[in-house]
Scaffold this motif. Structure first.
Motif, PDB file in Angstrom:
ATOM      1  N   SER A 155     -87.036 -47.060  33.813  1.00 44.87           N
ATOM      2  CA  SER A 155     -86.053 -46.703  32.794  1.00 44.87           C
ATOM      3  C   SER A 155     -84.639 -46.959  33.312  1.00 44.87           C
ATOM      4  CB  SER A 155     -86.202 -45.222  32.431  1.00 44.87           C
ATOM      5  OG  SER A 155     -85.227 -44.843  31.493  1.00 44.87           O
ATOM      6  N   ILE A 156     -83.790 -47.418  32.394  1.00 44.69           N
ATOM      7  CA  ILE A 156     -82.395 -47.690  32.739  1.00 44.69           C
ATOM      8  C   ILE A 156     -81.511 -46.649  32.047  1.00 44.69           C
ATOM      9  CG2 ILE A 156     -80.525 -49.379  32.612  1.00 44.69           C
ATOM     10  CD1 ILE A 156     -82.631 -51.573  32.545  1.00 44.69           C
ATOM     11  N   TRP A 157     -80.804 -45.862  32.820  1.00 40.59           N
ATOM     12  CA  TRP A 157     -79.986 -44.792  32.259  1.00 40.59           C
ATOM     13  C   TRP A 157     -78.791 -45.335  31.492  1.00 40.59           C
ATOM     14  CZ3 TRP A 157     -80.360 -39.925  31.027  1.00 40.59           C
ATOM     15  CH2 TRP A 157     -79.195 -39.177  30.787  1.00 40.59           C
ATOM     16  N   ASP A 158     -78.214 -46.394  31.974  1.00 41.14           N
ATOM     17  CA  ASP A 158     -77.010 -46.974  31.372  1.00 41.14           C
ATOM     18  C   ASP A 158     -77.357 -47.552  29.995  1.00 41.14           C
ATOM     19  OD1 ASP A 158     -74.778 -48.401  30.648  1.00 41.14           O
ATOM     20  OD2 ASP A 158     -74.471 -49.328  32.599  1.00 41.14           O
ATOM     21  N   TRP A 159     -76.810 -46.958  28.928  1.00 40.33           N
ATOM     22  CA  TRP A 159     -77.121 -47.424  27.575  1.00 40.33           C
ATOM     23  C   TRP A 159     -76.749 -48.882  27.385  1.00 40.33           C
ATOM     24  CZ3 TRP A 159     -74.380 -49.489  23.498  1.00 40.33           C
ATOM     25  CH2 TRP A 159     -75.072 -49.573  22.277  1.00 40.33           C
ATOM     26  N   ALA A 161     -76.928 -51.289  29.380  1.00 40.46           N
ATOM     27  CA  ALA A 161     -77.943 -52.180  29.955  1.00 40.46           C
ATOM     28  C   ALA A 161     -79.322 -51.931  29.372  1.00 40.46           C
ATOM     29  CB  ALA A 161     -77.990 -52.003  31.480  1.00 40.46           C
ATOM     30  N   GLY A 162     -79.558 -50.719  28.860  1.00 39.08           N
ATOM     31  CA  GLY A 162     -80.903 -50.344  28.452  1.00 39.08           C
ATOM     32  C   GLY A 162     -81.211 -50.445  26.973  1.00 39.08           C
ATOM     33  N   ASN A 163     -80.196 -50.671  26.119  1.00 38.60           N
ATOM     34  CA  ASN A 163     -80.498 -50.749  24.685  1.00 38.60           C
ATOM     35  C   ASN A 163     -81.198 -52.075  24.364  1.00 38.60           C
ATOM     36  OD1 ASN A 163     -78.587 -52.770  23.157  1.00 38.60           O
ATOM     37  ND2 ASN A 163     -77.316 -51.775  24.720  1.00 38.60           N
ATOM     38  N   HIS A 164     -81.814 -52.111  23.188  1.00 31.61           N
ATOM     39  CA  HIS A 164     -82.674 -53.253  22.839  1.00 31.61           C
ATOM     40  C   HIS A 164     -82.092 -54.118  21.723  1.00 31.61           C
ATOM     41  CE1 HIS A 164     -85.233 -50.062  24.591  1.00 31.61           C
ATOM     42  NE2 HIS A 164     -85.851 -51.070  25.176  1.00 31.61           N
ATOM     43  N   THR A 165     -80.780 -54.144  21.628  1.00 30.38           N
ATOM     44  CA  THR A 165     -80.129 -54.853  20.526  1.00 30.38           C
ATOM     45  C   THR A 165     -80.519 -56.326  20.451  1.00 30.38           C
ATOM     46  OG1 THR A 165     -78.236 -53.340  20.647  1.00 30.38           O
ATOM     47  CG2 THR A 165     -77.898 -55.447  19.503  1.00 30.38           C
ATOM     48  N   ALA A 166     -80.548 -56.992  21.588  1.00 31.62           N
ATOM     49  CA  ALA A 166     -80.819 -58.435  21.582  1.00 31.62           C
ATOM     50  C   ALA A 166     -82.212 -58.735  21.041  1.00 31.62           C
ATOM     51  CB  ALA A 166     -80.659 -59.005  22.992  1.00 31.62           C
ATOM     52  N   VAL A 167     -83.226 -57.993  21.521  1.00 29.28           N
ATOM     53  CA  VAL A 167     -84.588 -58.272  21.066  1.00 29.28           C
ATOM     54  C   VAL A 167     -84.776 -57.839  19.608  1.00 29.28           C
ATOM     55  CG1 VAL A 167     -85.655 -56.078  21.811  1.00 29.28           C
ATOM     56  CG2 VAL A 167     -87.013 -58.181  21.767  1.00 29.28           C
ATOM     57  N   ILE A 168     -84.078 -56.783  19.190  1.00 32.13           N
ATOM     58  CA  ILE A 168     -84.135 -56.362  17.790  1.00 32.13           C
ATOM     59  C   ILE A 168     -83.577 -57.459  16.885  1.00 32.13           C
ATOM     60  CG2 ILE A 168     -83.120 -54.774  16.093  1.00 32.13           C
ATOM     61  CD1 ILE A 168     -83.313 -52.592  18.300  1.00 32.13           C
ATOM     62  N   ASP A 169     -82.420 -57.987  17.234  1.00 32.34           N
ATOM     63  CA  ASP A 169     -81.803 -59.039  16.418  1.00 32.34           C
ATOM     64  C   ASP A 169     -82.684 -60.284  16.372  1.00 32.34           C
ATOM     65  OD1 ASP A 169     -79.679 -57.426  15.870  1.00 32.34           O
ATOM     66  OD2 ASP A 169     -78.297 -58.357  17.294  1.00 32.34           O
ATOM     67  N   PHE A 170     -83.342 -60.589  17.506  1.00 33.61           N
ATOM     68  CA  PHE A 170     -84.224 -61.765  17.533  1.00 33.61           C
ATOM     69  C   PHE A 170     -85.369 -61.591  16.544  1.00 33.61           C
ATOM     70  CE2 PHE A 170     -88.215 -63.584  19.164  1.00 33.61           C
ATOM     71  CZ  PHE A 170     -87.917 -64.934  19.007  1.00 33.61           C
ATOM     72  N   MET A 192     -89.762 -52.595  14.923  1.00 31.25           N
ATOM     73  CA  MET A 192     -89.839 -51.140  14.740  1.00 31.25           C
ATOM     74  C   MET A 192     -89.926 -50.415  16.071  1.00 31.25           C
ATOM     75  SD  MET A 192     -92.150 -50.482  11.288  1.00 31.25           S
ATOM     76  CE  MET A 192     -93.608 -51.384  11.819  1.00 31.25           C
ATOM     77  N   ASP A 193     -90.729 -50.927  17.000  1.00 32.76           N
ATOM     78  CA  ASP A 193     -90.859 -50.295  18.319  1.00 32.76           C
ATOM     79  C   ASP A 193     -89.503 -50.166  18.999  1.00 32.76           C
ATOM     80  OD1 ASP A 193     -93.555 -50.197  17.892  1.00 32.76           O
ATOM     81  OD2 ASP A 193     -94.060 -51.844  19.253  1.00 32.76           O
ATOM     82  N   ASN A 194     -88.742 -51.232  18.943  1.00 38.00           N
ATOM     83  CA  ASN A 194     -87.459 -51.236  19.646  1.00 38.00           C
ATOM     84  C   ASN A 194     -86.387 -50.447  18.905  1.00 38.00           C
ATOM     85  OD1 ASN A 194     -87.579 -53.115  22.182  1.00 38.00           O
ATOM     86  ND2 ASN A 194     -88.783 -54.164  20.630  1.00 38.00           N
ATOM     87  N   LEU A 195     -86.429 -50.454  17.584  1.00 41.74           N
ATOM     88  CA  LEU A 195     -85.504 -49.621  16.811  1.00 41.74           C
ATOM     89  C   LEU A 195     -85.759 -48.144  17.090  1.00 41.74           C
ATOM     90  CD1 LEU A 195     -85.503 -51.492  13.385  1.00 41.74           C
ATOM     91  CD2 LEU A 195     -83.506 -51.148  14.862  1.00 41.74           C
ATOM     92  N   ILE A 196     -87.033 -47.756  17.135  1.00 42.65           N
ATOM     93  CA  ILE A 196     -87.374 -46.356  17.410  1.00 42.65           C
ATOM     94  C   ILE A 196     -86.963 -45.983  18.826  1.00 42.65           C
ATOM     95  CG2 ILE A 196     -89.308 -44.760  17.722  1.00 42.65           C
ATOM     96  CD1 ILE A 196     -90.684 -46.251  15.364  1.00 42.65           C
ATOM     97  N   ALA A 197     -87.174 -46.891  19.776  1.00 45.71           N
ATOM     98  CA  ALA A 197     -86.776 -46.615  21.160  1.00 45.71           C
ATOM     99  C   ALA A 197     -85.275 -46.359  21.261  1.00 45.71           C
ATOM    100  CB  ALA A 197     -87.176 -47.777  22.063  1.00 45.71           C
TER     101      ALA A 197
END
Length: 350
Positions: A155-159, A161-170, A192-197
Motif C-alpha cells: 500500500s502507498i500512503w501518499d495519495w 502516488a497511490g490513486n488510480h486516476t490514470a487506470v480509471i481514465d484508461f 468500478m474496482d478502481n473507483l471504489i478503491a
C-alpha cells in the motif's frame, strides 16, 4: 521437413562434418548419423546446444509453423518461471516481426504484453529478495522501501502516488470506444474496482448501472458491488444487509460464495471468510479443473492468524489441484511456486 533432413541440411550449410558436429556436442558421430537417417531423435537436453551449433533457434530447427511457434511461446510462458536472455530476445524479436505480418494483431500484442510481464515478475522476485535484505540491514533505506512497494504491491500512503486516476481514465476510454457486440463486462469491473478503491462512489454507481444493462453481466455481482460501494461510503450496516439479502438468491452460486468470502476477508471476519471459501470450493466440485483462488485465500488467512501449519497444509491441497486437475508436473512454474510457498510457511512453524 523431417528433423533428420533439417539437421543434415543445416550441418552442411554450417560446413560441418558429422564428426565435427558430434565433437562439439560431446557425442558419437554415429548418433548424428542416426538423427539424419531418422533412426533416432536428438535428446531434448541437446537441443539448445544443437540449435546453437547449427546457427538457428530450436523452433527453426523443428521447422515449426507460425501458429505452432505462438503456441509454444504461450505454453512456455505458462510453465517456466524465467527465460534466459537469449530465449527472451528470440521471442521478443519474433513477436515484434509478427506485428507487421500476422493478421491476428490482438493475439500478438497480448503475447508481447505477457512476455514482458513474465520478465517483470521474474525481476520483481529479485527486487524483493535484495530489497528485503537491504531493509532488514538498514530500515532507513527509503529507496528500497519504494522498490518493495512496486515489486510487492504494498500500500502507498501518499495519495498523489497511490490513486488510480490514470487506470480509471484508461478503462473509461475503453468503454467509450468499445464497438464489439455484445459488449464485454471486463472493463466495467476494472473501472468500478478502481473507483471504489478511490472512494469515488458516485461514479462507481453510474458504471454499475451501465454494467447491469450488458447482456453478459453477472447478476450475482450487482449486490456485491452495491455492498462495496456502501463500504466505501462508510456504511457497513447497509453493506452487510445487501450481502445477507443477496445470499438468499445466490446461496448455491460458487461465484457469489467466493465473493462473500472476499467480502468477509476484507472486513477481517476471518472465520466466516474461510467458511465461504470452503463453500465456494465445494460448490465447484463438478466444475473441474478448478481455480485455486479460494484455497489461496484460506492459506493467507491462516498465515495472518499465525496458524502456519494449517496454511502449509492448504498448499498441499493447492498442489494436488494443480497436478491432478490441471495436469502440471513437478518442475513446472505453478507447482514450483506453490511448493516454495509451502516450504516458506513450514519454516515459520514453531
Amino acid at each position: 521437413m523431417e528433423i533428420g533432413n533439417k539437421i543434415k541440411q543445416l550441418r552442411s550449410k554450417a560446413g560441418l562434418t558429422q564428426e565435427q558436429l558430434a565433437l562439439k556436442l560431446g557425442i558419437s558421430p554415429q548418433s548424428v548419423s542416426k538423427w539424419e537417417t531418422a533412426v533416432t531423435m536428438p535428446d531434448i537436453t541437446l537441443l539448445p546446444a544443437l540449435a546453437g551449433e547449427l546457427g538457428v533457434t530450436i523452433d527453426e530447427l523443428f521447422d515449426l509453423t507460425i501458429d505452432q511457434k505462438l503456441y509454444r511461446i504461450e505454453k512456455r510462458l505458462d510453465i517456466e518461471e524465467e527465460f534466459t536472455a537469449d530465449v527472451f530476445s528470440e521471442y521478443e524479436s519474433f513477436l515484434k516481426n509478427q506485428l507487421e505480418e500476422n493478421a491476428d494483431r490482438t493475439r500478438i500484442l497480448s503475447l508481447l504484453a505477457q512476455l514482458y510481464h513474465h520478465r517483470m515478475e521474474a525481476d520483481a522476485a529479485k527486487v524483493r529478495e535484495f530489497a528485503h535484505e537491504a531493509i532488514m540491514r538498514n530500515p532507513e533505506k527509503k529507496e528500497c522501501q519504494w522498490l518493495l512497494q512496486k515489486a510487492e504491491g504494498a500500500s502507498i500512503w501518499d495519495w498523489n502516488a497511490g490513486n488510480h486516476t490514470a487506470v480509471i481514465d484508461f478503462y473509461k476510454k475503453v468503454i467509450e470506444n468499445d464497438t464489439v457486440v455484445p459488449k464485454t463486462p471486463l472493463p466495467y469491473y476494472e473501472v468500478m474496482d478502481n473507483l471504489i478503491a478511490d472512494h469515488r462512489t458516485s461514479e462507481a454507481k453510474k458504471y454499475l448501472e451501465m454494467y447491469q444493462t450488458l447482456p453478459a453481466h453477472k447478476p450475482f455481482l450487482v449486490p456485491v458491488y452495491q455492498a462495496y460501494i456502501a463500504l466505501a461510503e462508510y456504511d457497513e450496516k447497509k453493506a452487510d444487509s445487501i450481502m445477507e439479502n443477496a445470499l438468499r438468491d445466490f446461496a448455491d452460486n460458487s461465484g457469489f460464495l467466493f465473493e462473500t468470502a472476499q467480502y468477509h476477508a476484507r472486513k477481517c471476519e476471518y472465520e466466516m471468510a474461510i467458511q465461504y471459501y470452503e463453500s465456494s470450493w465445494k460448490a465447484e466440485e463438478n466444475q473441474k479443473p478448478r481455480f485455486t483462488d479460494a484455497l489461496h485465500g484460506i492459506s493467507t488467512i491462516y498465515e495472518i492468524l499465525g496458524q502456519y501449519q494449517k496454511a502449509a497444509e492448504t498448499y498441499d491441497r493447492i498442489i494436488t489441484c494443480i497436478k491432478e486437475e490441471w495436469g502440471y508436473n513437478d518442475g513446472d512454474a505453478a507447482v514450483a511456486e506453490a511448493d516454495r510457498e509451502k516450504r516458506r510457511l513450514e519454516k515459520r512453524i514453531h
